[in-house]
Design a protein around this motif. Structure first.
Motif, PDB file in Angstrom:
ATOM      1  N   SER A  46       0.868  -1.056   0.178  1.00 24.67           N
ATOM      2  CA  SER A  46       0.094  -0.049   0.070  1.00 24.67           C
ATOM      3  C   SER A  46       0.961   1.169   0.054  1.00 24.67           C
ATOM      4  CB  SER A  46      -0.927   0.146   1.315  1.00 24.67           C
ATOM      5  OG  SER A  46      -1.691  -1.177   1.333  1.00 24.67           O
ATOM      6  N   LYS A  50       0.735   4.307  -2.580  1.00 25.18           N
ATOM      7  CA  LYS A  50       0.643   5.884  -2.123  1.00 25.18           C
ATOM      8  C   LYS A  50       1.669   6.600  -2.770  1.00 25.18           C
ATOM      9  CE  LYS A  50      -1.912   4.828   1.815  1.00 25.18           C
ATOM     10  NZ  LYS A  50      -1.736   4.363   3.313  1.00 25.18           N
ATOM     11  N   SER A  83      -9.276   1.989  -4.481  1.00 28.35           N
ATOM     12  CA  SER A  83      -8.776   1.625  -3.210  1.00 28.35           C
ATOM     13  C   SER A  83      -9.400   0.542  -2.594  1.00 28.35           C
ATOM     14  CB  SER A  83      -9.008   2.900  -2.295  1.00 28.35           C
ATOM     15  OG  SER A  83     -10.205   3.023  -1.676  1.00 28.35           O
ATOM     16  N   GLN A  84      -8.869   0.071  -1.518  1.00 27.76           N
ATOM     17  CA  GLN A  84      -9.514  -1.178  -0.529  1.00 27.76           C
ATOM     18  C   GLN A  84     -10.699  -0.712  -0.013  1.00 27.76           C
ATOM     19  OE1 GLN A  84      -7.239  -3.289   2.267  1.00 27.76           O
ATOM     20  NE2 GLN A  84      -5.453  -3.496   1.177  1.00 27.76           N
ATOM     21  N   ASP A 167      -6.093  -1.894  -5.425  1.00 25.89           N
ATOM     22  CA  ASP A 167      -5.517  -2.280  -4.400  1.00 25.89           C
ATOM     23  C   ASP A 167      -6.532  -3.525  -3.799  1.00 25.89           C
ATOM     24  OD1 ASP A 167      -4.229  -2.579  -2.012  1.00 25.89           O
ATOM     25  OD2 ASP A 167      -4.525  -0.769  -1.288  1.00 25.89           O
TER      26      ASP A 167
END
Ligand code: ADP
Length: 259
Positions: A46, A50, A83-84, A167
């Motif tokens: 992650s 980012k 995103s997650q 992700d």
């Protein structure tokens, strides 16, 4: 001009306070590729995403996006990101699938104000590309986890990015639908030419769908195309189990005796 490398990372280091979590990362994502970044929990996946998305700044090293230094890069519309957190979406939220996907066009809405037809067509195309064309009027909360995830991907695709970053996209997807889900991603890559980067634990299911694999655990332990990855795995196993693994792989290559 078409960029040859969509992402290029050189000698990248990152630490939160004292702990270095990424060390000397060198990674290239060629145009048109489908890269899986795999690694255990806490391995820095992650954090790396980012950094690529410009949400964190490296202490050392270089990141280039579409052949431009990330500090000068401004064309963020080229990059779609799921995103997650998309997985933990509040399913009671009263929005239709169409509205959710339309929200991905908000930056362009001024342009499309008088072109409702174009807007509708873009939303429809994005939903078709993830196999959700028929669900446009359904409430997002009525869909399964896997279907919701497809809708979030459509929302990221509606502004027609060249790179899509995901992700852990299969976290909310039922086991029996994971294969079809990866198949849909492979279609986005092959038929629509979108460069894909995803972070996953699922290397077993995905290794025949992606073009490249990167194994991360603070450092990149492996980075290459899928045939190099298979060779790397076999060599790793034969170190553990001896030379029989080579024989098995040999049979497998020449006629699928074990299939
Ligand atoms: P992964 O996505 O592979 O699970 P992460 O990038 O989330 O890994 O985390 C890598 C390491 O950095 C872990 O040891 C994690 O505890 C630490 N870490 C992540 N975010 C922060 C933060 N905001 N502050 C301090 N440490 C963090």
């Amino acid at each position: 001009m078409v960029s040859q490398s969509i992402i290029e990372i050189k000698k990248l280091f990152y630490r939160y306070e004292k702990d270095t979590v990424l060390e000397n990362i060198n990674l290239t994502v060629p145009n048109g590729s489908f890269l899986a970044i795999v690694g255990p929990n806490g391995s820095g996946k992650s954090t790396l995403l980012k950094l690529i998305l410009g949400l964190l700044k490296p202490q050392k090293g270089e990141i280039r996006l579409f052949e431009q230094d990330i500090n000068k890069f401004s064309d963020w519309q080229q990059i779609g990101y799921v995103s997650q957190k998309a997985n933990s979406f509040n399913t009671g939220f009263p929005a239709t699938v169409f509205e959710v996907v339309s929200s991905g066009l908000t930056k362009k809405i001024g342009l499309f104000h008088f072109f409702k037809k174009v807007h509708n067509q873009k939303v429809h195309d994005a939903l078709e590309s993830v196999g959700m064309g028929k669900y446009s009027n359904r409430n997002i909360g009525e869909l399964s986890g896997g279907q919701q995830q497809r809708v979030f991907i459509a929302r990221a695709l509606v502004s027609e990015p060249k790179l899509l970053i995901l992700d852990e996209p299969t976290v909310g997807v039922d086991v029996e639908n994971v294969n079809a889900f990866y198949h849909m991603l492979a279609d986005l890559n092959q038929k629509r030419g979108i460069t894909l980067l995803l972070v996953t634990h699922d290397i077993g299911t995905i290794s025949d769908k992606v073009t490249h694999v990167a194994c991360l655990n603070k450092r990149l332990h492996f980075h290459g195309d899928t045939s190099e990855f298979e060779k790397h795995q076999i060599e790793g196993m034969s170190e553990l189990y001896g030379t029989d693994v080579h024989l098995l792989a040999h049979h497998h290559d020449h006629g699928g005796a074990f299939e």
